[in-house]
Scaffold this active site. Sequence first.
Site, PDB file in Angstrom:
ATOM      1  N   CYS A  89      15.638  54.421   8.752  1.00  0.00           N
ATOM      2  CA  CYS A  89      14.750  53.986   9.844  1.00  0.00           C
ATOM      3  C   CYS A  89      15.304  52.740  10.528  1.00  0.00           C
ATOM      4  O   CYS A  89      15.213  52.600  11.750  1.00  0.00           O
ATOM      5  CB  CYS A  89      13.347  53.700   9.312  1.00  0.00           C
ATOM      6  SG  CYS A  89      12.594  55.096   8.480  1.00  0.00           S
TER       7      CYS A  89
HETATM    8  C1  BEZ Z   1      14.981  55.783   5.232  1.00  0.00           C
HETATM    9  O1  BEZ Z   1      14.529  55.550   6.344  1.00  0.00           O
HETATM   10  O2  BEZ Z   1      16.033  55.314   4.858  1.00  0.00           O
HETATM   11  C2  BEZ Z   1      14.255  56.710   4.314  1.00  0.00           C
HETATM   12  C3  BEZ Z   1      12.874  56.784   4.379  1.00  0.00           C
HETATM   13  C4  BEZ Z   1      12.212  57.617   3.512  1.00  0.00           C
HETATM   14  C5  BEZ Z   1      12.931  58.357   2.597  1.00  0.00           C
HETATM   15  C6  BEZ Z   1      14.310  58.284   2.546  1.00  0.00           C
HETATM   16  C7  BEZ Z   1      14.982  57.444   3.416  1.00  0.00           C
END
Ligand code: BEZ
Length: 211
Positions: free
Chosen positions: A45
């Site tokens: 994200c």
């Molecule tokens: C991420 O944004 O890195 C992420 C969010 C939820 C699960 C796995 C990765």
Amino acid sequence: MTLRLGDIAPNFQQESSVGHIDFYSFLDGHWGVLFSHPADFTPVCTTELGFTAKLSEEFNKRGVKAIALSVDDVESHKNWIQDINETQNTTVNFPIIADKDRKVSELYGFIHPNASETLTVRSLIIIDPNKKVRLIITYPASTGRNFNEILRVIDSLQLTDHHKVATPANWQQGEDVVIVPSLKDEDEIKQRFPKGYKAIKPYLRLTPQPE
Ligand code: BEZ
């Protein structure tokens, strides 16, 4: 609620990293990209929001306003934005909706209970100036989205809204487009596409991208 292409994107009011938002007032007649992400302070994200911030000039050129969403609160969003700016070498200049009560997530179908009971999935919706939903995509939490592809879709939508054409696979700005199969009248074709066209099959007619 299940949103489908062609539906009117519903309005909402919610808190965000830049204060209280009324969605329709925020859009203010522009195109909109509303995208959800699973959680603040997560690696994928962080890169997605950083990349979107870096594309802000590209969004502006196309008259598009971006707005992100997760179920974290305003304080979390504000703290995380500092991390995004620092690590992605950018300035987040679009709001992140703090959908703590999941009001917007439920309205837009951003919670997929069999993927996660509590977190929003990686969904993205393109909304046109008439507030019609024009694209819906949903990615798994483990896969960051390609925001260059979002710009490409916006280019295609803005072009095909104004000309009787569609864009072929992997089309990029400036490349040939296809004449819509419903357009048969040769006089109209000549008038609309003065540079001519190449008919590979009667239904597959390529023409240079109109201005
Ligand atoms: C991420 O944004 O890195 C992420 C969010 C939820 C699960 C796995 C990765």
